[in-house]
Design an enzyme around this catalytic site. Sequence first.
Site, PDB file in Angstrom:
ATOM      1  N   GLY A  45       0.806  -0.987   0.049  1.00 27.53           N
ATOM      2  CA  GLY A  45       0.038  -0.022  -0.080  1.00 27.53           C
ATOM      3  C   GLY A  45       0.586   1.431  -0.007  1.00 27.53           C
ATOM      4  O   GLY A  45       0.469   2.279   0.688  1.00 27.53           O
ATOM      5  N   ALA A  46       1.991   1.194  -0.854  1.00 21.46           N
ATOM      6  CA  ALA A  46       3.025   2.327  -0.663  1.00 21.46           C
ATOM      7  C   ALA A  46       2.889   3.336  -1.975  1.00 21.46           C
ATOM      8  O   ALA A  46       3.551   4.321  -2.049  1.00 21.46           O
ATOM      9  CB  ALA A  46       4.368   1.702  -0.927  1.00 21.46           C
ATOM     10  N   TYR A 200     -13.886  -3.129  11.036  1.00 17.81           N
ATOM     11  CA  TYR A 200     -12.425  -2.608  10.978  1.00 17.81           C
ATOM     12  C   TYR A 200     -11.510  -3.184  12.342  1.00 17.81           C
ATOM     13  O   TYR A 200     -10.486  -3.463  12.265  1.00 17.81           O
ATOM     14  CB  TYR A 200     -12.561  -0.958  10.826  1.00 17.81           C
ATOM     15  CG  TYR A 200     -11.164  -0.417  10.926  1.00 17.81           C
ATOM     16  CD1 TYR A 200     -10.451  -0.590   9.820  1.00 17.81           C
ATOM     17  CD2 TYR A 200     -10.813   0.073  12.075  1.00 17.81           C
ATOM     18  CE1 TYR A 200      -9.094   0.278   9.771  1.00 17.81           C
ATOM     19  CE2 TYR A 200      -9.610   0.962  12.173  1.00 17.81           C
ATOM     20  CZ  TYR A 200      -8.818   1.011  10.996  1.00 17.81           C
ATOM     21  OH  TYR A 200      -7.552   1.486  10.658  1.00 17.81           O
TER      22      TYR A 200
END
Length: 329
Positions: A45-46, A200
Site C-alpha cells: 500500500g505504498a 475494522y
Amino acid sequence: MNRYLLPLSVLGTAVGGAVLLRDYVAGGACPSKATIPGKTVIVTGANTGIGKQTAMELARRGGNVILACRDMEKCEAAAKDIRGETLNHRVRARHLDLASLKSIREFAAKITEEEKQVHVLVNNAAVMRCPHWTTEDGFEMQFGVNYLGHFLLTNLLLDRLKASAPSRIINLSSLAHIAGHIDFDDLNWEKRKYDTRAAYCQSKLAIILFTKELSRRLQGTGVTVNAVHPGVARTELGRHTGMHSSAFSSFTLGPVFWLLVKSPELAAQPSTYLAVAEELEGVSGKYFDGLKEKAPAPEAENEETAQRLWAESARLVGLEMPHASSVRK
C-alpha cells in the site's frame, strides 16, 4: 503600524510553537539515524499516505525499496516521486492486490524469483470502514485485506526473511483494536448485520494476535515481528468515514484534528523506527503506540485466541502449515 497586528517575528514564533506542540502531541520524528544501505524492503500500500512516506523514508536511508500496490499507475507514479525526492534509483513498483489470494501468491512467487533476500516487510496496506464489500475470494473486505492478505503474504515470504536474518516484519495495526473482538463463529460477517466499524476493529485486533503468534513461532530464527499504531493521519484511508470532509468535522473539530491528526510524513515515523532502529534488534512480539512500546488490549494478549486464529486463517487462505515447533528450524 496598527497596534492590533502582531509583528511577523512574534507571529512566526507563535506558529512555530503551535507546530511543535502539534508534533509533540501527535508523536515526533524517528529518533534513529540508522541507515539500511543495500537492504531490500517491501512496503504494501505504498502508492499514497503512510505507506508512500514510509517507503520514502526507507529509500532515503539507502534501502532497495519495493512498492507493492494494487493500482499500478499510482504505484509507478509514487516510485518515480520517491526516486526523484531521494535520488535513490533502487525503488521499484510491483503489483499486489491483497483482496486476491491469487495475486498475493503471484507477487510472493515473483519476489522469491527476483530477490535473494528480503530484510524488511512493512504490512501497511489497509481499507477502513468501507461498505459491506467482499474480496475476490469471498472474505469480508476489511478482514481480508487488512489481515488475511498480509497473513498469507508474510508466510509466503518467510523463507526469504529467514535467509536474510536479522530481518524485520512490521504490521500496522490501530488503537481501534481495543474495541475489537474475534468472532470465530462469524469472521466474515455472514450471519450478523454488518457493522463496518466493528469489522475494522476486528481486523486490527487480528493483526496484533497474528504478530504475537508469529513472533512465538519465529523464536531463534533472527526474524522479528512487531505491530504498531501509527496514529491518526490525514490520508485516503478515512475516505469512507467522512471524518475529514464533513462541514461539522471541518468547522467544529478542525482545531482538534489539526492538533491530533498527523501528516502522513509524521505518521510514517513509527514504521520507519521499527524498521531501522538498532536498539530494537531482537525486540519481537510487541505492540507500539507511535514510537513507544505499550501493552495492547487484553484480548490481543490471549495466546489461545492467537493460536486458534492462526489455524483458522491458514485454513481460510489454503496455507499448509508445519507444526509450530518445526517453524523455528
